[in-house]
Each structure stands twice: as structure tokens, then as C-alpha cells.
Design a protein around this motif. Structure first.
Motif, PDB file in Angstrom:
ATOM      1  N   LEU A   4      54.223 -53.942 -33.727  1.00 46.93           N
ATOM      2  CA  LEU A   4      54.270 -52.636 -33.934  1.00 46.93           C
ATOM      3  C   LEU A   4      55.822 -52.016 -33.329  1.00 46.93           C
ATOM      4  O   LEU A   4      56.389 -51.103 -33.793  1.00 46.93           O
ATOM      5  CB  LEU A   4      53.311 -51.585 -33.066  1.00 46.93           C
ATOM      6  CG  LEU A   4      53.456 -49.932 -33.174  1.00 46.93           C
ATOM      7  CD1 LEU A   4      53.677 -49.477 -34.590  1.00 46.93           C
ATOM      8  CD2 LEU A   4      52.195 -49.333 -32.374  1.00 46.93           C
ATOM      9  N   SER A   5      56.082 -52.590 -32.419  1.00 46.85           N
ATOM     10  CA  SER A   5      57.313 -52.580 -31.714  1.00 46.85           C
ATOM     11  C   SER A   5      58.544 -53.146 -32.759  1.00 46.85           C
ATOM     12  O   SER A   5      59.384 -52.530 -32.869  1.00 46.85           O
ATOM     13  CB  SER A   5      57.691 -53.182 -30.360  1.00 46.85           C
ATOM     14  OG  SER A   5      58.284 -54.399 -30.473  1.00 46.85           O
TER      15      SER A   5
ATOM     16  N   LYS B   1      58.574 -69.866 -33.822  1.00 44.48           N
ATOM     17  CA  LYS B   1      57.053 -69.885 -33.927  1.00 44.48           C
ATOM     18  C   LYS B   1      56.429 -68.431 -33.592  1.00 44.48           C
ATOM     19  O   LYS B   1      55.568 -68.243 -34.323  1.00 44.48           O
ATOM     20  CB  LYS B   1      56.602 -70.964 -33.006  1.00 44.48           C
ATOM     21  CG  LYS B   1      56.958 -72.354 -33.301  1.00 44.48           C
ATOM     22  CD  LYS B   1      56.155 -73.499 -32.723  1.00 44.48           C
ATOM     23  CE  LYS B   1      56.470 -74.635 -33.093  1.00 44.48           C
ATOM     24  NZ  LYS B   1      56.329 -75.845 -32.409  1.00 44.48           N
ATOM     25  N   ARG B   2      57.101 -67.844 -32.637  1.00 44.89           N
ATOM     26  CA  ARG B   2      56.481 -66.502 -32.405  1.00 44.89           C
ATOM     27  C   ARG B   2      56.472 -65.499 -33.683  1.00 44.89           C
ATOM     28  O   ARG B   2      55.575 -64.990 -33.960  1.00 44.89           O
ATOM     29  CB  ARG B   2      57.014 -65.811 -31.254  1.00 44.89           C
ATOM     30  CG  ARG B   2      56.327 -66.105 -29.975  1.00 44.89           C
ATOM     31  CD  ARG B   2      57.349 -65.529 -28.748  1.00 44.89           C
ATOM     32  NE  ARG B   2      57.178 -64.072 -28.754  1.00 44.89           N
ATOM     33  CZ  ARG B   2      56.372 -63.271 -28.034  1.00 44.89           C
ATOM     34  NH1 ARG B   2      55.675 -63.994 -27.114  1.00 44.89           N
ATOM     35  NH2 ARG B   2      56.311 -62.125 -27.974  1.00 44.89           N
ATOM     36  N   ASP B   3      57.605 -66.002 -34.391  1.00 42.40           N
ATOM     37  CA  ASP B   3      57.803 -65.123 -35.389  1.00 42.40           C
ATOM     38  C   ASP B   3      57.161 -65.564 -36.673  1.00 42.40           C
ATOM     39  O   ASP B   3      56.553 -64.625 -37.347  1.00 42.40           O
ATOM     40  CB  ASP B   3      59.470 -65.101 -36.009  1.00 42.40           C
ATOM     41  CG  ASP B   3      59.810 -64.024 -36.704  1.00 42.40           C
ATOM     42  OD1 ASP B   3      59.691 -62.933 -36.550  1.00 42.40           O
ATOM     43  OD2 ASP B   3      60.216 -64.433 -37.749  1.00 42.40           O
ATOM     44  N   LEU B   4      56.770 -67.025 -36.699  1.00 43.75           N
ATOM     45  CA  LEU B   4      55.742 -67.218 -37.805  1.00 43.75           C
ATOM     46  C   LEU B   4      54.466 -66.364 -37.633  1.00 43.75           C
ATOM     47  O   LEU B   4      54.011 -66.271 -38.623  1.00 43.75           O
ATOM     48  CB  LEU B   4      55.577 -68.965 -37.463  1.00 43.75           C
ATOM     49  CG  LEU B   4      56.619 -69.794 -38.420  1.00 43.75           C
ATOM     50  CD1 LEU B   4      56.201 -71.250 -38.297  1.00 43.75           C
ATOM     51  CD2 LEU B   4      56.896 -69.258 -39.808  1.00 43.75           C
ATOM     52  N   ILE B   5      54.089 -66.459 -36.139  1.00 44.10           N
ATOM     53  CA  ILE B   5      52.743 -65.974 -36.101  1.00 44.10           C
ATOM     54  C   ILE B   5      52.715 -64.544 -36.386  1.00 44.10           C
ATOM     55  O   ILE B   5      51.934 -63.836 -37.088  1.00 44.10           O
ATOM     56  CB  ILE B   5      52.395 -66.359 -34.660  1.00 44.10           C
ATOM     57  CG1 ILE B   5      52.124 -67.665 -34.499  1.00 44.10           C
ATOM     58  CG2 ILE B   5      51.114 -65.382 -34.306  1.00 44.10           C
ATOM     59  CD1 ILE B   5      51.999 -68.084 -33.035  1.00 44.10           C
ATOM     60  N   LEU B   6      53.750 -63.713 -36.139  1.00 52.09           N
ATOM     61  CA  LEU B   6      53.840 -62.372 -36.202  1.00 52.09           C
ATOM     62  C   LEU B   6      53.842 -62.213 -37.713  1.00 52.09           C
ATOM     63  O   LEU B   6      53.166 -61.275 -38.171  1.00 52.09           O
ATOM     64  CB  LEU B   6      55.287 -61.873 -35.798  1.00 52.09           C
ATOM     65  CG  LEU B   6      55.277 -60.494 -35.064  1.00 52.09           C
ATOM     66  CD1 LEU B   6      54.179 -60.601 -33.830  1.00 52.09           C
ATOM     67  CD2 LEU B   6      56.458 -60.338 -34.381  1.00 52.09           C
ATOM     68  N   LYS B   7      54.523 -62.986 -38.659  1.00 48.74           N
ATOM     69  CA  LYS B   7      54.709 -62.643 -39.738  1.00 48.74           C
ATOM     70  C   LYS B   7      53.170 -63.018 -40.451  1.00 48.74           C
ATOM     71  O   LYS B   7      52.992 -62.388 -41.424  1.00 48.74           O
ATOM     72  CB  LYS B   7      55.651 -63.910 -40.668  1.00 48.74           C
ATOM     73  CG  LYS B   7      57.178 -63.113 -40.613  1.00 48.74           C
ATOM     74  CD  LYS B   7      58.152 -64.198 -41.187  1.00 48.74           C
ATOM     75  CE  LYS B   7      59.477 -63.770 -41.132  1.00 48.74           C
ATOM     76  NZ  LYS B   7      60.512 -64.710 -40.676  1.00 48.74           N
ATOM     77  N   ALA B   8      52.663 -63.836 -40.041  1.00 49.72           N
ATOM     78  CA  ALA B   8      51.325 -64.360 -40.536  1.00 49.72           C
ATOM     79  C   ALA B   8      50.514 -62.791 -40.286  1.00 49.72           C
ATOM     80  O   ALA B   8      49.538 -62.660 -41.156  1.00 49.72           O
ATOM     81  CB  ALA B   8      50.761 -65.607 -39.873  1.00 49.72           C
ATOM     82  N   ALA B   9      50.604 -62.427 -39.151  1.00 44.94           N
ATOM     83  CA  ALA B   9      49.678 -61.344 -38.757  1.00 44.94           C
ATOM     84  C   ALA B   9      50.084 -60.069 -39.584  1.00 44.94           C
ATOM     85  O   ALA B   9      49.292 -59.670 -40.218  1.00 44.94           O
ATOM     86  CB  ALA B   9      50.004 -60.957 -37.306  1.00 44.94           C
TER      87      ALA B   9
ATOM     88  N   GLU C  87      46.121 -58.205 -28.378  1.00 45.87           N
ATOM     89  CA  GLU C  87      46.723 -57.010 -27.967  1.00 45.87           C
ATOM     90  C   GLU C  87      48.459 -57.048 -28.259  1.00 45.87           C
ATOM     91  O   GLU C  87      49.312 -56.321 -28.480  1.00 45.87           O
ATOM     92  CB  GLU C  87      46.439 -56.318 -26.745  1.00 45.87           C
ATOM     93  CG  GLU C  87      44.988 -56.222 -26.606  1.00 45.87           C
ATOM     94  CD  GLU C  87      44.594 -54.754 -26.687  1.00 45.87           C
ATOM     95  OE1 GLU C  87      45.129 -54.036 -25.881  1.00 45.87           O
ATOM     96  OE2 GLU C  87      43.640 -54.565 -27.465  1.00 45.87           O
ATOM     97  N   GLU C  88      48.804 -58.382 -27.546  1.00 46.38           N
ATOM     98  CA  GLU C  88      50.104 -58.417 -27.618  1.00 46.38           C
ATOM     99  C   GLU C  88      50.604 -58.654 -28.785  1.00 46.38           C
ATOM    100  O   GLU C  88      51.765 -58.223 -29.197  1.00 46.38           O
ATOM    101  CB  GLU C  88      50.363 -59.567 -26.628  1.00 46.38           C
ATOM    102  CG  GLU C  88      51.814 -59.693 -25.798  1.00 46.38           C
ATOM    103  CD  GLU C  88      52.302 -60.837 -25.395  1.00 46.38           C
ATOM    104  OE1 GLU C  88      52.465 -60.945 -23.995  1.00 46.38           O
ATOM    105  OE2 GLU C  88      52.320 -61.908 -26.096  1.00 46.38           O
ATOM    106  N   ILE C  89      50.013 -59.248 -29.716  1.00 44.67           N
ATOM    107  CA  ILE C  89      50.458 -59.670 -31.140  1.00 44.67           C
ATOM    108  C   ILE C  89      50.646 -58.233 -31.810  1.00 44.67           C
ATOM    109  O   ILE C  89      51.600 -57.638 -32.331  1.00 44.67           O
ATOM    110  CB  ILE C  89      49.389 -60.549 -31.956  1.00 44.67           C
ATOM    111  CG1 ILE C  89      49.445 -61.659 -31.197  1.00 44.67           C
ATOM    112  CG2 ILE C  89      49.782 -60.650 -33.430  1.00 44.67           C
ATOM    113  CD1 ILE C  89      48.426 -62.818 -31.932  1.00 44.67           C
TER     114      ILE C  89
END
Lengths: 198, 198, 198, 198
Positions: free
Chosen positions: A71-72, A20-28, A64-66
DNA sequence: TATGAATGAGTATTCATTCAT
DNA sequence: TATGAATGAATACTCATTCAT
């Protein structure tokens, strides 16, 4: 056995969470690509991910964490690409160029979050992390130079110059100013590498 | 006579108008310098200029037009500096570097407004204007090279490379990443000019 | 036998349940003391207790019930202190003052939950409970007066007055307005007791 | 004459502005009365006043300024009432009691904003202002006492005691705890004044 | 030409609560 | 019994822009 099940459960849980974290990241990432940095609000990311804004706080401490994670991840991707370039035929330096040439939003993001021209808002901690990541990437290029016989000090300076040159060309290109000149950005970069006799 | 008076009136009016536009622009520049792009809201500019936000709309179509005009003024300033550099001892190329080194906010503004990586919001017209201005500046540098005996084509490419290198170094510097390397941005730039044998 | 086991089970269960309720309550008290009413969110209490927010709902109907229970515990503590004061040297009235002087958060909580000025959110039932508890405390003070020879009716009134005076002084003190006057809250309270010839 | 018109205009403008500020303030007071402090959000006040939340920022710097103005108005009203009481028959002290007895929400507001038990959030400046206002009110009562022949030091202490007593009684009353005792709050206060021989 | 007034949409974040697991 | 996940509503505040005056 019950304990094993629980462990498994935990592991599955962890995987779901990571997913899910990754889903969000991908959306971002999609939002970043589509709307640029200013449009990448938490709301927009949540909408894109199919979540309510509040839900994101379960997976990330905040905006910010997103951003930082994004970026990382980007720097990790860069590192991989540069690594591959070193072992392949293109060389580390050109791989560096090609990575950002193919992912210009990541370059933009990097500049935003690295913070100078526009103020950062990243925690000191995360900033240091990112710095270390970038340094790692550049170290690969530097080593390529010293391996080629260049003195360490000179290699250090040349890496910086290479980085700068690369970034400048990409900004010109993706800002639509490269057409002004009779040569493409990549050709220019190759020309520069040539000039360095590298 | 009445018509003459009206004309005079009109001319005077026009001067007053230009004067006020300039007042606003100067205020905008101060705000940009002080608070950066994010802080340069229309409200903030109006406040700095001693106007109400609504009043600015009599002089500019909106926020973006103010930004655009600001950038075109910045390019004019750059042009002047580069001109002076060509006639002076530093040379056009170094003057270019020094101008943005001393006014990093203007570099930031340029990237923002040149759009590309971030969507523009500029009219085609203004964008073309800006393009022409920049071209003019680069032409000065290019001429310096051809004057030095470099073939035209090569001079064109080298100008692009010089521009890119310069921009890259400045971004690194004002992003705080220059410390990573053992050499300052200006020293690097000089080194690059040396490499170009220029 | 099975039934006995179940009963035992039930009793043990009950004890465990009560224990957990208490754990949560203690956590709530710590949060109240540290962060005040506004900071005492259910989330914060859960965190302090080492629970997830959702878990608290198995032990309490909601936030308000936790608050109410907390207040009833506070009144129990007050009662104990006043009891001790009566048997000791300070006297019940002064013990009352000292209790809240030392636990100003509990006074604040009392005002909040006693509703009135701010809407309650307490059940009638719990409200009645709290009322009874408070009445019990005041009865101790009242008895001290009648024991000292004061007629019942007068003692009743004087208890109210004492309560009011005490509360007023404490609010002044913990609101930082006591410095306005040349005497501390406790000294004022002693002065008042003196005036009552008590 | 044109200037006079402009002046008039300015004055009218000022009056309209003051009128609207007052409209908002009245709305705020209604919300406070109906929903208590926690319900008195900026949104709620705006809704009650028939404004969008953003509009309030034209008239007030923010929530705190509304709160502060409200409280300072309240203290002004109190001051007037106490003044009238001194010149009338009830006396300043009783007038103080009666004012808050009739406007219990203002008492609540005062405690909130004066900040102790619950943290304030007021600027130091406004806090000092309010302090001065309150001091002024209490000075009236104190003078009443010294005028009656009481030594200054004693009058100071007695004023504090009176204040505290009054506040305590009112809280008891408006918290619904006064019914416990056989005497109303006002009767109690009169009894206290009697005890003070005042 | 200028302003005061106003708005709707936007910002990140917190809250108590619910529900499937 | 407990949790992770999720939500809708709320918080104060800022923004560019519009419009009547």
C-alpha cells in the motif's frame, strides 16, 4: 581494501535483498490483481513468488508487513502521478482520478488497509505512516486550489469533496454500475471539476 | 378434497418456509451488523438463527445466496427510505445519504456483492435483480430532479454524480479519513447539494 | 617452531572456542530463565547470544547438546552450593533444597533432560556424565550423614529419600499447589529433616 | 409414544456421542503414553483416533479441553484407587503411590497441566475444577490420619509431606535415577510411612 | 425438514536444520 | 567461523460443504 570489498559486499547484499523483497512484492501485487484481497494469502503470494511460505518471513515480518508495504508503494506511485499532473496539463485532481482509474486494485487495497469498513489489522505505526502519505498527496491538490486563489478553508473542504467524488465514481465504474448512466466516469469527473469551476 | 387439503397444506407450507427463510435472513443481518463481512460465516449465521449449519442448505443454496438475498432486502429498505424522503422534507437525495450513513454495513455488503472490484459469486440472475432494485432507487432521485425542472439527460448524469459523491463521502467517513478535513460527511453532502443548486 | 606456533595457535583457538561456547551457554541460561523450556528455542538462544541460528551449529551439534551442556553446568552449580552448605551452617541437605528453590527452572530442565518420563534425546555419553555429576552431589549429602554416625547403607537410603522429598516439595511449590496446605515448602523440608533427626 | 421414541433416540444419541468422546480420549491417552506431552498434538491424537483433525472439534472445544478432560479422568481414577485403598489393606497413602507408580504418564500430565513449572494454558475454571478433585483425594488421606488420632493441623502438614515424598520418589524412579540407591521406590515409600509411624 | 458427524482445504506462523557463500 | 537464505514439517484452528440418518 579488504574493508572496501566487504562494504561492497554489504552493498551488493543489500541490493540482492531489496531485489528479492521486490520480487515478493511484485508477486503479491499479481495475486492481488488476480484474486483480490481475500485470495491474497501468504501462501498464495509465496507460491506466486516461487517461495515456500516460510521463506517470506525472512524478507517480511509477516502478512501485514507485505500488505502495508504494498500500500505504501501504491501511495508513492499515486503521489508521483499527482505531482506530474500538477506540473503537466491535466492538473493534480484529474491525475488523481486517472491513477486509480488505471489501478483499481490499488484503490480496493487502500480501502481494505485503511481499515474502516473492513477492520484493518495494521499496526498503529504503519497506519499513521500511510495516513501521512495520503495527506501528502491531498496537500498537492489543495495547494493547486489555493494557488488558484481559493481560500484555505474552502480549499480544504473542496479537496475532501473531490476525493470523495473521485472515489465514488471509480467504485461505481469498477463495480460495473456506471453503465446505468449515460456518461462515463471520467466524463463525470470532468463535469464535476467544471462545476467546481476548477 | 384431498387435493384442496394438499393445496392448503402447500400454501401453509410455503408460508412456513418463507417465514423460516426470513428468520435466517434476520439472523444474518444481525451477524453482519455485529461482526462485519468477515465474521458473517455461514456457521455464525446458523448459530445466530438457532440452526445447525447444515439446516441452512434447505433454505438457501449456500452462503452466497444468503448474502445476495440480504443485499436485495437492503436495497428494498433503501428504496423505502428514499421514497419516504421524497415525500418528506429531507428530499430523496439526502435520504439516500442518511440511509447508508446509518447502515454502513449495508454499504459494505453492497460493494462486496456487486462484485466488480471483488469477484461476485452471484448468479447472473440475482445480479440482474439487484441491478433493477438499485435502478429503481436511483429513478426516484432522478424523478425528483426532473420534477424540479431539470432536463432528463442532465438529471440522469446528476443522479450518477450524486450517487458517487455520496458513496465516496461515506467511505471516507466510515474509513476514518474524514477527520482529515475540517468538515463532516453530511455537511459536505449538503454543501454538494447546494452546489448543484438542488 | 612452526609446530609450536601452530600449537599455540591451536591452544589460543581452543580458548576462544571455549569462550564462545560459554557465551552461547550463558545466553541459553538467560532464555531458559526468562521463557522456560518451551520458549528456549534455538532461534531464541541465538538471538540472545547475538548469533544467527546457523552459527550455533559450529559450536554445538544441535539444540539438544546445548540443553545437555546447560544441565551439566547446572549440576556443577548445585554441587558447589551443596559443598558450601556442608562447610557452612545450613548443611548440605538444606543447601540442596535452597539451590533448586532459588533456581526452579534448573529443576525443570533437569526433569526434562533426564529423560525418563519424557524421551531424552541425550546421547548415552552425556547422560552418563550427568548421572555422575548428580551422584557426586548426592555423595556429599551421604557423607554428611555417615560423618554424623549413620551406617553407610542407611545413609544411602536416606539420601534418596531426602532427594525425593525435596524434589516433591519443590514441584508442589512451583506448581502452585503448596498453598493447599498450611505450611510452606521450606518449613516442610525442615520438618522432614527434624523427623530424620538430622 | 413418539415422544418416548424420541427420548430414547436422544439417549442413544447421547450414548454414541459419549462413546466417541471416549474413543478420542483413549486415543489421546495412547498418544500421551507413547510420545509424551510434546508429541500429543491435536493432529497426532486425531490420527490415532482415525479422525481428521477438524473432526475433533465437533467433540471437544479444542486441544485444551481434551487435555483437561484427560486429566480430570485421571484424577477420578486416582480417587477411586485411593478410596479402595482406604477400605482395603494397603491404606490410602500407599494406594496413592501405587496408582501413579502404575500410571506414570498421568503423573507427568498432571504436572504439566497443573501448570506451574511449565505454564498451563488451562482456563481458570478447569484449573479450579482439577484443584478440587485433587483436594478431594488428599482429603481422604488426611482423614485416614485424623481417624488414626493425629491432630488435624498435623495431619494436614503430613499429607502434604506424604504427597511430596511420593511424587519425588516416583519422579526419581521413572526418570531412571532410583537405581543409584540400594532401595526401590516402593520400599522407600514404605520406609517413609514407617518413619511417620503410620 | 433438520441434525450430527465428518472432511479437505485453508489460515498465519514457528521450528530445527541445511547449505552455498 | 559465520551468515543469509531457504525448506519441510509442524502448530491449533476455521471454513463451506456434504451426507447418512
Amino acid at each position: 581494501m579488504a574493508r572496501q570489498a566487504a562494504l561492497k559486499e554489504g552493498r551488493r547484499q543489500g541490493q540482492v535483498d531489496a531485489f528479492k523483497r521486490d520480487l515478493i512484492l511484485k508477486a503479491a501485487r499479481r495475486v492481488f490483481a488476480r484474486e483480490g484481497l481475500d485470495g491474497a494469502s501468504l501462501r498464495a503470494i509465496a507460491r506466486e513468488a516461487g517461495y515456500s511460505p516460510a521463506a517470506l518471513y525472512f524478507h517480511y515480518a509477516g502478512k501485514e508487513e507485505i500488505y502495508g508495504t504494498l500500500l505504501s508503494q501504491s501511495l508513492a506511485g499515486l503521489s508521483e502521478a499527482v505531482d506530474a499532473g500538477r506540473d503537466g496539463q491535466s492538473g493534480a485532481a484529474l491525475a488523481f482520478f486517472d491513477y486509480y482509474d488505471g489501478n483499481p486494485r490499488e484503490l480496493e487495497m487502500g480501502f481494505y488497509l485503511f481499515g474502516g469498513l473492513r477492520r484493518a489489522g495494521l499496526t498503529k505505526e504503519l497506519d499513521a505512516d500511510l495516513n501521512k502519505l495520503l495527506r501528502g498527496v491531498l496537500a498537492i491538490i489543495e495547494r493547486e486550489m489555493t494557488d488558484g486563489g481559493m481560500p484555505r478553508k474552502e480549499a480544504e473542504h473542496t479537496t475532501a469533496a473531490l476525493f470523495a467524488h473521485c472515489v465514488g465514481l471509480l467504485i461505481l465504474k469498477h463495480t460495473g454500475r456506471m453503465g446505468m448512466f449515460g456518461l462515463g466516469a471520467r466524463a463525470q469527473f470532468l463535469r464535476y471539476l467544471d462545476l467546481l469551476d476548477f
